[in-house]
Design an enzyme around this catalytic site. Structure first.
Site, PDB file in Angstrom:
ATOM      1  N   GLY A  12       0.811  -1.213   0.000  1.00  0.00           N
ATOM      2  CA  GLY A  12       0.000   0.000   0.000  1.00  0.00           C
ATOM      3  C   GLY A  12       0.847   1.267   0.000  1.00  0.00           C
ATOM      4  CG  ASP A  13       0.243   3.938   2.220  1.00  0.00           C
ATOM      5  OD1 ASP A  13      -0.913   4.253   1.868  1.00  0.00           O
ATOM      6  OD2 ASP A  13       0.527   3.532   3.351  1.00  0.00           O
ATOM      7  CE  LYS A  16      -3.109   1.932  -3.636  1.00  0.00           C
ATOM      8  NZ  LYS A  16      -1.987   1.889  -2.685  1.00  0.00           N
ATOM      9  N   GLY A  40      -5.936   5.774   1.726  1.00  0.00           N
ATOM     10  CA  GLY A  40      -5.687   7.215   1.729  1.00  0.00           C
ATOM     11  C   GLY A  40      -4.868   7.495   0.481  1.00  0.00           C
ATOM     12  CG  HIS A  41      -5.818   6.273  -2.895  1.00  0.00           C
ATOM     13  ND1 HIS A  41      -6.538   5.559  -3.810  1.00  0.00           N
ATOM     14  CD2 HIS A  41      -5.293   5.357  -2.039  1.00  0.00           C
ATOM     15  CE1 HIS A  41      -6.463   4.257  -3.512  1.00  0.00           C
ATOM     16  NE2 HIS A  41      -5.718   4.123  -2.443  1.00  0.00           N
ATOM     17  CD  GLN A 222      -6.963  -1.274   1.005  1.00  0.00           C
ATOM     18  OE1 GLN A 222      -7.749  -1.874   0.307  1.00  0.00           O
ATOM     19  NE2 GLN A 222      -7.253  -0.093   1.486  1.00  0.00           N
ATOM     20  N   GLY A 300      -2.152   8.629   9.982  1.00  0.00           N
ATOM     21  CA  GLY A 300      -1.054   9.481  10.430  1.00  0.00           C
ATOM     22  C   GLY A 300       0.090   8.709  11.081  1.00  0.00           C
ATOM     23  CE  LYS A 302       8.888   8.601  12.775  1.00  0.00           C
ATOM     24  NZ  LYS A 302      10.053   8.488  13.622  1.00  0.00           N
ATOM     25  NE  ARG A 303       2.326   5.789   4.327  1.00  0.00           N
ATOM     26  CZ  ARG A 303       2.082   6.701   3.388  1.00  0.00           C
ATOM     27  NH1 ARG A 303       3.078   7.267   2.726  1.00  0.00           N
ATOM     28  NH2 ARG A 303       0.845   7.053   3.102  1.00  0.00           N
ATOM     29  CB  VAL A 412      10.992  12.625 -10.200  1.00  0.00           C
ATOM     30  CG1 VAL A 412      11.654  11.479 -10.959  1.00  0.00           C
ATOM     31  CG2 VAL A 412      10.371  13.629 -11.169  1.00  0.00           C
TER      32      VAL A 412
HETATM   33  P1  GDP Z   1      -1.503   5.616  -2.282  1.00  0.00           P
HETATM   34  O1  GDP Z   1      -2.239   5.140  -1.086  1.00  0.00           O
HETATM   35  O2  GDP Z   1      -0.884   4.493  -3.051  1.00  0.00           O
HETATM   36  O3  GDP Z   1      -2.313   6.516  -3.165  1.00  0.00           O
HETATM   37  O4  GDP Z   1      -0.280   6.481  -1.730  1.00  0.00           O
HETATM   38  P2  GDP Z   1      -0.362   7.596  -0.556  1.00  0.00           P
HETATM   39  O5  GDP Z   1      -1.016   8.800  -1.092  1.00  0.00           O
HETATM   40  O6  GDP Z   1      -0.876   7.004   0.695  1.00  0.00           O
HETATM   41  O7  GDP Z   1       1.187   7.822  -0.290  1.00  0.00           O
HETATM   42  C1  GDP Z   1       2.052   8.284  -1.279  1.00  0.00           C
HETATM   43  C2  GDP Z   1       2.686   9.575  -0.784  1.00  0.00           C
HETATM   44  O8  GDP Z   1       3.797   9.882  -1.608  1.00  0.00           O
HETATM   45  C3  GDP Z   1       1.772  10.776  -0.900  1.00  0.00           C
HETATM   46  O9  GDP Z   1       2.102  11.682   0.116  1.00  0.00           O
HETATM   47  C4  GDP Z   1       2.118  11.349  -2.270  1.00  0.00           C
HETATM   48  O10 GDP Z   1       1.849  12.750  -2.363  1.00  0.00           O
HETATM   49  C5  GDP Z   1       3.596  11.102  -2.312  1.00  0.00           C
HETATM   50  N1  GDP Z   1       4.154  10.847  -3.658  1.00  0.00           N
HETATM   51  C6  GDP Z   1       3.614  10.194  -4.707  1.00  0.00           C
HETATM   52  N2  GDP Z   1       4.507  10.089  -5.709  1.00  0.00           N
HETATM   53  C7  GDP Z   1       5.644  10.699  -5.289  1.00  0.00           C
HETATM   54  C8  GDP Z   1       6.939  10.887  -5.859  1.00  0.00           C
HETATM   55  O11 GDP Z   1       7.246  10.462  -6.956  1.00  0.00           O
HETATM   56  N3  GDP Z   1       7.849  11.551  -5.068  1.00  0.00           N
HETATM   57  C9  GDP Z   1       7.563  12.018  -3.829  1.00  0.00           C
HETATM   58  N4  GDP Z   1       8.517  12.640  -3.161  1.00  0.00           N
HETATM   59  N5  GDP Z   1       6.359  11.862  -3.287  1.00  0.00           N
HETATM   60  C10 GDP Z   1       5.418  11.189  -3.992  1.00  0.00           C
HETATM   61  P1  IMO Z   2      -3.851   2.607   0.458  1.00  0.00           P
HETATM   62  O1  IMO Z   2      -4.977   2.384  -0.513  1.00  0.00           O
HETATM   63  C1  IMO Z   2      -1.339   0.988   3.644  1.00  0.00           C
HETATM   64  C2  IMO Z   2      -3.209  -1.923   6.350  1.00  0.00           C
HETATM   65  C3  IMO Z   2      -3.397  -1.495   7.785  1.00  0.00           C
HETATM   66  C4  IMO Z   2      -3.265  -2.833   8.484  1.00  0.00           C
HETATM   67  C5  IMO Z   2      -3.941  -3.782   7.508  1.00  0.00           C
HETATM   68  C6  IMO Z   2      -5.389  -4.117   7.842  1.00  0.00           C
HETATM   69  O2  IMO Z   2      -3.742   4.004   0.929  1.00  0.00           O
HETATM   70  O3  IMO Z   2      -2.588   2.042  -0.082  1.00  0.00           O
HETATM   71  P2  IMO Z   2      -7.648  -2.728   7.661  1.00  0.00           P
HETATM   72  O4  IMO Z   2      -8.048  -1.431   8.290  1.00  0.00           O
HETATM   73  O5  IMO Z   2      -7.674  -2.714   6.181  1.00  0.00           O
HETATM   74  O6  IMO Z   2      -8.383  -3.900   8.219  1.00  0.00           O
HETATM   75  O7  IMO Z   2      -6.107  -2.930   8.113  1.00  0.00           O
HETATM   76  O8  IMO Z   2      -3.875  -3.159   6.240  1.00  0.00           O
HETATM   77  N1  IMO Z   2      -3.791  -0.999   5.334  1.00  0.00           N
HETATM   78  C7  IMO Z   2      -3.077  -0.177   4.569  1.00  0.00           C
HETATM   79  N2  IMO Z   2      -1.754   0.095   4.559  1.00  0.00           N
HETATM   80  N3  IMO Z   2      -2.156   1.592   2.745  1.00  0.00           N
HETATM   81  C8  IMO Z   2      -3.473   1.307   2.721  1.00  0.00           C
HETATM   82  O9  IMO Z   2      -4.300   1.767   1.760  1.00  0.00           O
HETATM   83  C9  IMO Z   2      -4.002   0.416   3.695  1.00  0.00           C
HETATM   84  N4  IMO Z   2      -5.233  -0.038   3.972  1.00  0.00           N
HETATM   85  C10 IMO Z   2      -5.090  -0.912   4.969  1.00  0.00           C
HETATM   86  O10 IMO Z   2      -2.408  -0.596   8.185  1.00  0.00           O
HETATM   87  O11 IMO Z   2      -1.920  -3.204   8.558  1.00  0.00           O
HETATM   88 MG    MG Z   3      -2.314   5.461   0.974  1.00  0.00          MG
END
Ligand code: GDP
Ligand code: IMO
Ligand code: MG
Length: 420
Positions: A12-13, A16, A40-41, A222, A300, A302-303, A412
């Site tokens: 995840g994160d 996307k 959280g996108h 995820q 919020g 820490k990853r 980037v």
């Molecule tokens: P998602 O859940 O897959 O949509 O990803 P999140 O939004 O949770 O986490 C990605 C984080 O990285 C966000 O804070 C984005 O704004 C940031 N991000 C995405 N692409 C880049 C990149 O290429 N460089 C940097 N520095 N940040 C990025």
């Molecule tokens: P995005 O779409 C990162 C993780 C939680 C926990 C596990 C189960 O932003 O990438 P849940 O609440 O789904 O039952 O929790 O999955 N988790 C994520 N980790 N990005 C996410 O979504 C997540 N959605 C759930 O931290 O470990």
């Molecule tokens: Mg996310």
């Protein structure tokens, strides 16, 4: 025109949201097909950040249809808050462009209470570290065939009866097993009814809307290694995050999925508990965490951070069939003397190229690394392969070689335009 699927290849994160926002320009409709507001996108457009939990990441492109498929679990309160936030920014969130499938299951207040109760009843090392959003309990009710679906919001009598039935069992657990306050069915109904009524105009037939659109962008939530079947069970989420679910989670044939884009963060992060073979608990880990601003967009937290794990990526490629990779956050690696790629695991006296299949096997592997030279240059203004330092190109080419998948997109920086 071809349809596209964006999925997370790690935990995840991966970025996307950013990639979906960027690709949405080419699509007519963007659809979420699984997960809920555990996601959280993050989108950044002209320096302004927008975090979405439920509404598809195409919403900032005027005129694009945003669909919530049957495979999603939708918290109606969070959905309404998201509508209001976007509307306050001047974004059109009318029912003419946002649609919820009548088959989408809804998260009720008792699901969130159950999520919290289950987590706190688990021992420290058994705790999943869920987002506490009621995701698992809502999917449980769906499978148990007692769930409430968005379509039920149009029938208050049915809604009331279903809440009542659901609470009969749950209240026994709340009271006698978990020692938490039981919930009153009438009070839950009274709380839910106003948002239920507000949602009714958004209900529709998502499957037909997909069929009618020329180009659909399926937005995964995820990541593959959080998949209920293929992830690091039991430290996973409660839905199938793999691309095959784009079809069943939205109501279309898998034959319509053409371009499949794996989002790959240039290193690895994980939030919550569970095995993470390449996790770094040293200065390099701290560097990735601080340079990458790695805090959960939903909770919020820490990853946890570590090197890019190509065993994890290869497994994702096998399960999802990507036609290309989108590498994100490459800029975060700038400034490291050396960068490492995990190319295999030592496990039970041998070396393996794929994750072990037994429960928690991932907790007992030792990563085998290949070390590459790093680069110092700030690459956040790079807009083509030619703008990248030689060592960054080497790093990317090695990812392509080992994963066997070509890179189609490089990101980037967080902004929509920091991409090529
Ligand atoms: P998602 O859940 O897959 O949509 O990803 P999140 O939004 O949770 O986490 C990605 C984080 O990285 C966000 O804070 C984005 O704004 C940031 N991000 C995405 N692409 C880049 C990149 O290429 N460089 C940097 N520095 N940040 C990025
Ligand atoms: P995005 O779409 C990162 C993780 C939680 C926990 C596990 C189960 O932003 O990438 P849940 O609440 O789904 O039952 O929790 O999955 N988790 C994520 N980790 N990005 C996410 O979504 C997540 N959605 C759930 O931290 O470990
Ligand atoms: Mg996310």
């Amino acid at each position: 025109m071809s349809n596209m699927v964006v999925f997370g290849s790690q935990w995840g994160d991966e970025g996307k949201g950013k990639v979906v926002d960027m690709l949405a320009e080419k699509a007519d409709a963007i659809v979420r097909f699984q997960g809920g507001n555990n996601a959280g996108h993050t989108l950044v457009v002209d320096g302004e950040q927008c975090i979405l939990h439920l509404i598809p990441s195409g919403i900032l492109h005027p005129g694009k249809q945003c669909l919530i498929g049957n495979g999603v679990v939708l918290d109606p309160f969070v959905f309404c808050q998201e509508l209001d936030k976007l509307a306050a920014k001047g974004v059109d969130v009318s029912a003419s462009r946002v649609m919820i499938s009548k088959k989408t299951h809804v998260i009720m207040p008792y699901h969130c209470r159950m999520d919290a109760a289950r987590e706190s009843s688990r021992s420290e090392d058994g705790r999943i570290g869920t987002t506490g959003r009621g995701i698992g309990p809502c999917y449980e009710d769906k499978m148990h065939r007692c769930g409430i679906r968005a379509g039920d919001f149009a029938d208050p009598e049915l809604l009331k009866q279903k809440i009542s039935t659901a609470l009969e069992e749950k209240n026994v657990l709340f009271k006698h097993l978990y020692g938490v306050e039981p919930m009153d069915a009438q009070a839950v109904f009274d709380e839910v009814l106003p948002v239920a009524e507000r949602l009714v105009p958004y209900l529709g037939d998502v499957s037909s809307a997909i069929q009618a659109a020329d180009c659909v962008l399926f937005e995964g939530a995820q990541g593959t290694h959080l998949d209920i079947d293929h992830g690091t069970y039991p430290f996973v989420t409660s839905s199938n995050t793999v691309t095959a679910n784009a079809a069943s989670g939205s109501g279309c044939s898998p034959r319509v999925l053409d371009r499949i884009i794996a989002i790959v963060k240039a290193y690895t992060t994980r939030v919550g508990s569970g095995p993470f073979p390449t996790e770094l608990l040293d200065a390099d880990g701290d560097y990735l965490q601080s340079q990458g601003h790695e805090f959960g967009a939903t909770t919020g937290r820490k990853r946890r951070c570590g090197w890019l794990d190509l065993v994890v990526l290869k497994e994702s490629a096998r399960l999802n069939g990507p036609t290309e990779l989108a590498i994100t956050k490459l800029d975060v690696l700038s400034g490291l003397k050396e960068v490492k790629l995990c190319v295999g695991y030592e496990y039970k006296g041998g070396t393996i190229a794929y994750p072990p299949q037994e429960q928690n096997g991932m907790a007992y592997v030792t990563p085998v690394y290949e070390t590459l030279p790093g680069w110092d240059e700030d690459i956040s203004d790079a807009r083509s392969w030619d703008d990248l330092p030689e060592n960054a190109v080497k790093y990317l080419r090695r990812i392509e070689e080992i994963s066997g998948v070509k890179i189609g997109i490089v990101s980037v920086g967080p902004d929509r335009v920091q991409t090529f």
